[in-house]
Design a protein around this motif. Structure first.
Motif, PDB file in Angstrom:
ATOM      1  N   HIS A 139     -13.313   2.514  -1.182  1.00  0.00           N
ATOM      2  CA  HIS A 139     -12.678   1.409  -1.527  1.00  0.00           C
ATOM      3  C   HIS A 139     -13.141   0.050  -0.750  1.00  0.00           C
ATOM      4  CE1 HIS A 139      -9.465   3.940  -2.966  1.00  0.00           C
ATOM      5  NE2 HIS A 139      -9.385   4.468  -1.830  1.00  0.00           N
ATOM      6  N   PHE A 175       3.615   5.308  -2.874  1.00  0.00           N
ATOM      7  CA  PHE A 175       3.461   6.726  -2.447  1.00  0.00           C
ATOM      8  C   PHE A 175       4.606   6.979  -1.627  1.00  0.00           C
ATOM      9  CE2 PHE A 175      -0.915   4.741  -2.097  1.00  0.00           C
ATOM     10  CZ  PHE A 175      -1.493   5.487  -3.196  1.00  0.00           C
ATOM     11  N   THR A 234     -13.169   8.793  -3.634  1.00  0.00           N
ATOM     12  CA  THR A 234     -13.115   7.196  -3.956  1.00  0.00           C
ATOM     13  C   THR A 234     -13.847   6.460  -2.666  1.00  0.00           C
ATOM     14  OG1 THR A 234     -10.819   7.456  -3.215  1.00  0.00           O
ATOM     15  CG2 THR A 234     -11.345   7.000  -5.559  1.00  0.00           C
ATOM     16  N   TRP A 246      -9.541  16.512   4.554  1.00  0.00           N
ATOM     17  CA  TRP A 246     -10.503  15.510   4.130  1.00  0.00           C
ATOM     18  C   TRP A 246     -11.578  14.844   5.306  1.00  0.00           C
ATOM     19  CZ3 TRP A 246      -7.553  10.629   1.959  1.00  0.00           C
ATOM     20  CH2 TRP A 246      -6.867   9.858   2.936  1.00  0.00           C
ATOM     21  N   PRO A 269      -0.126  10.479   5.717  1.00  0.00           N
ATOM     22  CA  PRO A 269      -0.783  10.625   4.100  1.00  0.00           C
ATOM     23  C   PRO A 269      -2.166  10.324   4.034  1.00  0.00           C
ATOM     24  CG  PRO A 269       0.760   8.930   4.284  1.00  0.00           C
ATOM     25  CD  PRO A 269       0.474   9.440   5.582  1.00  0.00           C
ATOM     26  N   THR A 270      -2.374   9.399   4.814  1.00  0.00           N
ATOM     27  CA  THR A 270      -3.810   8.551   5.084  1.00  0.00           C
ATOM     28  C   THR A 270      -3.542   7.899   6.197  1.00  0.00           C
ATOM     29  OG1 THR A 270      -5.169   7.120   3.945  1.00  0.00           O
ATOM     30  CG2 THR A 270      -2.904   6.698   3.710  1.00  0.00           C
ATOM     31  N   HIS A 312       0.946  -1.256   0.046  1.00  0.00           N
ATOM     32  CA  HIS A 312       0.108  -0.007   0.003  1.00  0.00           C
ATOM     33  C   HIS A 312       0.754   1.168  -0.023  1.00  0.00           C
ATOM     34  CE1 HIS A 312      -0.842   2.251   3.829  1.00  0.00           C
ATOM     35  NE2 HIS A 312      -1.570   3.057   2.967  1.00  0.00           N
ATOM     36  N   GLU A 331     -12.020  10.901   6.144  1.00  0.00           N
ATOM     37  CA  GLU A 331     -11.541   9.405   5.814  1.00  0.00           C
ATOM     38  C   GLU A 331     -12.424   8.598   6.540  1.00  0.00           C
ATOM     39  OE1 GLU A 331      -7.602   8.405   6.708  1.00  0.00           O
ATOM     40  OE2 GLU A 331      -7.214  10.040   7.804  1.00  0.00           O
ATOM     41  N   GLU A 349      -4.823   4.529   7.232  1.00  0.00           N
ATOM     42  CA  GLU A 349      -5.029   3.084   7.331  1.00  0.00           C
ATOM     43  C   GLU A 349      -3.926   2.483   8.481  1.00  0.00           C
ATOM     44  OE1 GLU A 349      -5.048   4.602   4.823  1.00  0.00           O
ATOM     45  OE2 GLU A 349      -6.720   3.867   3.505  1.00  0.00           O
ATOM     46  N   PHE A 370      -6.760   1.657  -5.706  1.00  0.00           N
ATOM     47  CA  PHE A 370      -5.894   1.692  -4.683  1.00  0.00           C
ATOM     48  C   PHE A 370      -5.380   0.301  -4.418  1.00  0.00           C
ATOM     49  CE2 PHE A 370      -6.026   1.491   0.220  1.00  0.00           C
ATOM     50  CZ  PHE A 370      -4.631   1.703   0.373  1.00  0.00           C
ATOM     51  N   SER A 398     -12.576   1.777   2.960  1.00  0.00           N
ATOM     52  CA  SER A 398     -12.035   3.080   3.419  1.00  0.00           C
ATOM     53  C   SER A 398     -12.688   3.842   2.373  1.00  0.00           C
ATOM     54  CB  SER A 398     -10.583   3.225   3.620  1.00  0.00           C
ATOM     55  OG  SER A 398      -9.966   3.103   2.305  1.00  0.00           O
ATOM     56  N   TRP A 399     -12.764   5.117   2.641  1.00  0.00           N
ATOM     57  CA  TRP A 399     -13.500   6.367   1.678  1.00  0.00           C
ATOM     58  C   TRP A 399     -13.143   7.586   2.067  1.00  0.00           C
ATOM     59  CZ3 TRP A 399     -17.274   7.503   5.228  1.00  0.00           C
ATOM     60  CH2 TRP A 399     -17.676   6.482   6.337  1.00  0.00           C
ATOM     61  N   GLY A 400     -12.710   8.444   1.108  1.00  0.00           N
ATOM     62  CA  GLY A 400     -12.405   9.887   1.370  1.00  0.00           C
ATOM     63  C   GLY A 400     -12.857  10.802   0.663  1.00  0.00           C
ATOM     64  N   ARG A 450       0.756  15.003   1.549  1.00  0.00           N
ATOM     65  CA  ARG A 450       1.475  14.436   0.405  1.00  0.00           C
ATOM     66  C   ARG A 450       2.380  15.230  -0.330  1.00  0.00           C
ATOM     67  NH1 ARG A 450      -3.833  10.875  -1.329  1.00  0.00           N
ATOM     68  NH2 ARG A 450      -4.411   9.838   0.552  1.00  0.00           N
ATOM     69  N   HIS A 493     -13.347   4.694   7.689  1.00  0.00           N
ATOM     70  CA  HIS A 493     -12.576   3.340   7.989  1.00  0.00           C
ATOM     71  C   HIS A 493     -13.495   2.296   8.597  1.00  0.00           C
ATOM     72  CE1 HIS A 493      -8.747   4.509   6.689  1.00  0.00           C
ATOM     73  NE2 HIS A 493      -9.078   5.981   7.122  1.00  0.00           N
ATOM     74  N   GLU A 529       6.227  10.627  -1.506  1.00  0.00           N
ATOM     75  CA  GLU A 529       5.261  11.677  -1.322  1.00  0.00           C
ATOM     76  C   GLU A 529       5.031  11.699   0.333  1.00  0.00           C
ATOM     77  OE1 GLU A 529       1.675  11.279  -3.006  1.00  0.00           O
ATOM     78  OE2 GLU A 529       2.411  11.234  -5.022  1.00  0.00           O
TER      79      GLU A 529
HETATM   80  C1  87F Z   1       0.371   8.805  -0.207  1.00  0.00           C
HETATM   81  C2  87F Z   1       1.568   8.373   0.592  1.00  0.00           C
HETATM   82  C3  87F Z   1       1.377   7.358   1.395  1.00  0.00           C
HETATM   83  C4  87F Z   1      -2.693   7.980  -1.255  1.00  0.00           C
HETATM   84  C5  87F Z   1      -0.849   7.929  -0.169  1.00  0.00           C
HETATM   85  O1  87F Z   1      -8.342   6.922  -0.891  1.00  0.00           O
HETATM   86  C6  87F Z   1       0.142   6.714   1.340  1.00  0.00           C
HETATM   87  C7  87F Z   1      -1.023   6.844   0.360  1.00  0.00           C
HETATM   88  O2  87F Z   1      -2.291   5.121   0.939  1.00  0.00           O
HETATM   89  C8  87F Z   1      -2.282   6.096   0.378  1.00  0.00           C
HETATM   90  N1  87F Z   1      -1.545   8.599  -1.163  1.00  0.00           N
HETATM   91  N2  87F Z   1      -3.088   6.595  -0.549  1.00  0.00           N
HETATM   92  C9  87F Z   1      -4.205   5.733  -0.556  1.00  0.00           C
HETATM   93  C10 87F Z   1      -5.500   6.377   0.199  1.00  0.00           C
HETATM   94  C11 87F Z   1      -6.486   5.140   0.485  1.00  0.00           C
HETATM   95  C12 87F Z   1      -7.706   5.532   1.168  1.00  0.00           C
HETATM   96  N3  87F Z   1      -7.532   6.072   2.715  1.00  0.00           N
HETATM   97  C13 87F Z   1      -8.396   6.452   3.128  1.00  0.00           C
HETATM   98  C14 87F Z   1      -8.662   6.577   0.398  1.00  0.00           C
HETATM   99  C15 87F Z   1      -9.671   7.125   1.268  1.00  0.00           C
HETATM  100  C16 87F Z   1      -9.451   7.471   2.502  1.00  0.00           C
END
Ligand code: 87F
Length: 940
Positions: free
Chosen positions: A667, A522, A665, A594, A545-546, A518, A596, A548, A641, A695-697, A577, A598, A525
């Motif tokens: 997921h 990324f 999105t 945002w 960056p998110t 995952h 998010e 999870e 994703f 998960s959704w954002g 990011r 989960h 960033e």
């Molecule tokens: C950038 C850096 C590290 C997107 C990133 O879409 C990790 C990530 O996991 C990363 N950019 N994502 C995906 C995010 C997925 C998801 N997370 C929860 C979403 C909606 C909200």
């Protein structure tokens, strides 16, 4: 022509004054042999027909009044002005002349003169007039200034307070210029030169008149929050601020804001940027010619220069000013990065370049204090002093006058090899000269990215910040985000049973990298905190960056049994990011806001339902709140994703750029994270199962999409449901309607609308005129303007002006709230329909490859038959081939790798709503049998 003889005696200052007024009124004055000592008898020719008798006018004021009869230019045009002239002359006669005649120098007389001078000072200060009566110099000015200068020679009043000094000098200069008597001129010059400005502290600024609207010119104004005015006060720099009509250009200033005389000047300002040499604020007199081609040479900049007008965003970020209000005083604001006297040359510093003539040829310079409905008058010396006090030493250059015979820039022959788009941009920039515009500089169809920047800056949604990719969300945009939050929070909690939570923003390296798949793509960033103070952190920590990897370890602890499921949490947060592609406010930023969500579920199906429910809320945010139509669908394998099982999306279309944009999105994560983070539970049979997750954002990108879809050449156009203000009430204040009369009527409308649940404001600011207010709220996109004029009050009605289509209707005020409530709903619906029609016209089905790129060129989204979302190689092939073919059409060799928007097409989604696919239809890329339709487009 009649001749009137009057008898009187005049010598000394009386004689001088009579002579001056006689010359100004074109009268014949007979002098005796003693030259400028007036004789007993003066003969005055005038144009009165009814005066034939002999006058006996004793003393100076009698003579002056006689001379003035019938000469309205010197007397003032209205009875009130004539009375004021009279009263000033009377007062001079009573107060100053007796002292002068008798050459009194005792302290008592000195005090009397000082009193008189203070009266002038106060009068000029309070009325902010450059002359004593009205806006043109009258006989009162001539007589009073000469008398003041005269007494100053005899009595020990050597220094005048600031306003009186400025005024006295101005009038004496003016008299010297228009009198023909050489001896008188010399006398006046001597007196003028001897006058000195005192150092006494200026009078206190009176508050602006409360009820009366500010007159078009010369009104004293207070703008307490103005950084420039505050700074001038802090630095004790003498200045006078005054308000005037809105002026977007130097030409407008010159024509709308007349200055007392040729010792005063306005300024013309250009903010230029050169990639290599940095930024230049060029301040010149309005008639100076600034040739940006030669400027590099004149400034002795090494090598080639390419000085271009900086855009609104750069102005906002670096000079903290809007287009239209630029001036030299911008650089005295704290924190503006301007080159100081001993600084090395540096590309991020602003160099102030000034017209030498401003200091050499003018005593007073007028320039904007960050707003172009106000100017600050200061002596050129005080301007220099202000700059010095903040450490700025301007580069002084000589500029030639504009050649009045030169062709207008837009009529210049077009350069031949320059590509059209680039040429248009260059033309635009020269045509506008970067002089101070308040309206958008760019049209939406002309240069979409620059138009977008103009809109979000001028509407006060965004301010720039000194870290690339980070922006300030100003209250106007933040409120929109809050309105989205308000709606979404209620739906997600009440309808979907989700609870809000908050997790820390930092994550350890080990946690972040636990789920390698995952984070892998990324990783570049992710932003890390590596230090605290001067010391290095032992273990650097990442900024989320998110979330999870931040949340799921807790899920693992909390979830034990099927009774703990479903676990449905949502958090509102900021994420970081560190992108390296070119940023765009709202759409691609390094920090954004945002929500998010989960969730963890016992079954695949429960998770699937959650995914779809969240996506449906996103569709509603876009379509029902933002009035932006979206296409919901599945992402292909290449675009999903990577950490999850399947990604769903809502895709919007931006007609202005012909590009698609992912709206949000949702997921289905499958059991991937459950396995990594050990999120397991005992099912009702006691068996251990791994949870199914989603998960959704949804981000602040929503706002950027909304601006791009609905904005127009005037600015923002807001759908009512996310408009911070839905209705603004503006009264048309004029001589037919006072602010006091308008207030109760407008207040009643406001109260009615508010009671109907409308977000409404009555804009009763008296510093701004109705035209300014219309423009302001139109730029900010307020859906409805209610105009109230005198006739509306008479008719018990109000005029409604609709922002998105310009419709104007008159409604009775009886039941206005209910009507406008309905109107707002109608606007919301109409905006969606309009956007949907624009979008639908740009979605086309293509079944043969040859039609693919030509349709992208037409700004279309392309729906094609497809062999399946899992065929990533063919997806790559379409990307690569569409890029090559597009570049060929455009005559370009390649794309800038930092560009955020490519000419290549990518898959947007496999829409849920699939058109019929006739059996045997072939995939557009692979030529294999198609299994579905997929939507392609250039995208953000
Ligand atoms: C950038 C850096 C590290 C997107 C990133 O879409 C990790 C990530 O996991 C990363 N950019 N994502 C995906 C995010 C997925 C998801 N997370 C929860 C979403 C909606 C909200």
């Amino acid at each position: 022509m009649q001749t009137t003889t009057f008898v009187g005696q005049a010598s000394g200052i009386d004689a001088t004054l009579i002579q001056i007024v006689a010359q100004l009124t074109n009268a014949d004055l007979t002098l005796n042999e003693e030259g400028n000592k007036c004789s007993l008898v003066q003969t005055v020719k005038h144009s009165f027909t009814d005066v034939s008798q002999e006058f006996s006018a004793v003393g100076m004021s009698g003579a002056v009044r006689l001379l003035l009869k019938g000469n309205s230019a010197l007397l003032g045009s209205t009875p009130a002005q004539q009375a004021a002239v009279d009263s000033w002359i009377e007062s001079v006669d009573q107060t100053l002349l007796p002292i002068l005649r008798q050459d009194k120098t005792e302290p008592l007389f000195v005090a009397a003169v000082e009193d008189f001078v203070m009266e002038i000072e106060k009068h000029l200060f309070q009325n902010h007039k450059t002359v004593l009566v009205g806006d043109v110099a009258t006989a009162a000015d001539a007589v009073t200034a000469v008398a003041v200068a005269g007494v100053c020679q005899t009595v020990q009043v050597k220094e005048l307070p600031q306003q009186a000094h400025r005024w006295c000098k101005t009038i004496l200069d003016k008299l010297q210029a228009c009198l023909s008597d050489e001896a008188l001129k010399v006398t006046l010059k001597g007196w003028a030169d001897a006058l000195k400005e005192g150092t006494a502290s200026p009078l206190e600024m009176p508050p602006p008149p409360a009820a009366a609207p500010a007159p078009a010119t010369s009104a004293a104004v207070v703008d307490e929050n103005n950084a420039v005015l505050k700074k001038l006060v802090d630095m004790a720099i003498e200045h006078t601020a005054y308000s005037h009509d809105l002026c977007n250009t130097a030409e407008e200033l010159v024509s709308k804001v007349p200055l007392p005389d040729s010792t005063h000047t306005h300024t013309k300002n250009l903010f230029l940027r050169d990639k290599k040499h940095g930024l230049f604020l060029v301040t010149v007199r309005p008639t100076a010619n600034v040739n940006t081609k030669n400027l590099g040479n004149d400034l002795k900049l090494a090598g080639k220069t390419n000085l271009r007008m900086a855009d609104a965003a750069v102005l906002d970020e670096l000079l903290r000013v809007k287009p239209g209000s630029v001036g030299p005083l911008c650089v005295i604001q704290d924190g503006v990065n301007v080159k100081k006297a001993n600084d090395e040359e540096s590309a991020d510093k602003i160099t102030l370049v000034m017209d030498k003539a401003l200091f050499d040829n003018y005593a007073f310079v007028h320039s904007h204090p960050l707003r172009n409905d106000m100017s600050v008058q200061m002596t050129s010396k005080a301007l220099k002093e202000a700059l010095q006090k903040v450490g700025v030493e301007p580069v002084l250059l000589e500029f030639a006058e504009v050649d009045p015979n030169a062709p207008a820039p837009s009529k210049e022959p077009k350069a031949q090899q320059e590509p059209k788009a680039k040429k248009e941009v260059a033309d635009k920039k020269t045509a506008k000269k970067g002089e101070t515009l308040l309206a958008l500089q760019w049209k939406k169809t002309e240069n979409f990215p620059n138009w977008y920047t103009d809109v979000i800056v001028l509407s006060e949604m965004i301010s720039y910040y000194d870290i690339s990719g980070c922006y300030i969300l100003r209250p106007w945009s933040y409120k929109m985000w809050e309105l989205i939050q308000l709606w979404f929070n209620e739906r997600v909690q009440e309808d979907l049973g989700v609870e809000n939570t908050y997790f820390p923003m930092f994550v350890s390296k080990s946690r972040l990298e636990k789920e390698k798949d995952h984070v892998e793509g990324f990783a570049p960033e992710v932003a890390w905190v590596t230090k605290s103070g001067d010391g290095d952190l032992e273990n650097p920590i990442a900024i989320r960056p998110t979330s999870e990897t931040i949340m799921y370890p807790a899920y693992s602890d909390w979830i034990r049994s099927h009774r703990d499921l479903p676990l449905k949490l949502n958090q509102w947060a900021n994420v970081v990011r560190w992108e390296f592609k070119y940023p765009t406010p709202f759409l691609r930023t390094r920090e954004f806001l945002w929500q998010e969500g989960h969730t963890a579920h016992a079954t695949f199906e429960d998770a699937e339902k959650m995914v779809m429910d969240a996506l449906e809320l996103y569709r509603q945010v876009y379509e029902d709140l933002l009035a932006v139509p979206v296409i919901p669908g599945y992402k292909t394998e290449a675009e999903k994703f990577a950490g999850g099982y399947r990604t769903t999306t809502v895709e919007a279309y931006i007609a202005g750029s012909g590009r698609a944009i992912q709206g949000a999105t949702s997921h289905h994560l499958g059991q991937n994270f459950g396995k990594m983070f050990d999120i397991t539970f005992q099912d009702d049979k006691g068996e251990t199962q791994t949870a199914w997750q989603t998960s959704w954002g949804l981000t602040t990108r929503t706002l950027g999409v909304m601006v791009m879809v609905h904005g127009d050449d005037t600015g923002l156009v807001l759908p009512p449901r996310v408009a911070p203000l839905q209705v603004v009430i503006v009264a048309i204040i004029s001589k037919h309607l006072t602010a006091a009369d308008a207030a109760p009527y407008c207040e009643a409308i406001r109260a009615d609308l508010k009671a109907c649940g409308i977000r409404v404001k009555y804009d009763d600011r008296d510093l701004y005129n109705p035209g300014w207010k219309y423009n302001h709220w139109e730029q900010k996109g307020v859906p409805i303007r209610v105009e109230v004029g005198p006739r509306d009050i008479e008719n018990k009605s109000a005029r409604i002006v609709v922002r998105h289509n310009g419709e104007k209707v008159d409604f009775p005020i009886e039941g206005l709230g209910a009507r406008l409530k309905a109107k707002l709903d109608e606007i919301q619906g109409a905006m969606f329909v309009k956007a949907k029609e624009a979008r639908d016209a740009h979605v086309v089905k293509v079944t043969e490859w040859k039609d693919f790129v030509p349709n992208l060129e037409k700004h279309n989204l392309v729906l094609t038959p497809w062999c399946g979302g899992e065929h990533q190689d063919w997806e790559d092939w379409v990307k690569k081939t569409s890029r090559e073919e597009s570049l060929k059409t455009l005559g370009q060799e390649g794309e800038d790798e930092k560009t955020a928007t490519s000419v290549a097409a990518k898959t947007l989604c496999i829409p849920f709503n699939q058109p019929e696919l006739p059996e045997g239809t072939m995939c557009i890329a692979s030529g294999k049998v198609a299994t579905c339709w997929v939507l392609w487009g250039r995208s953000y």
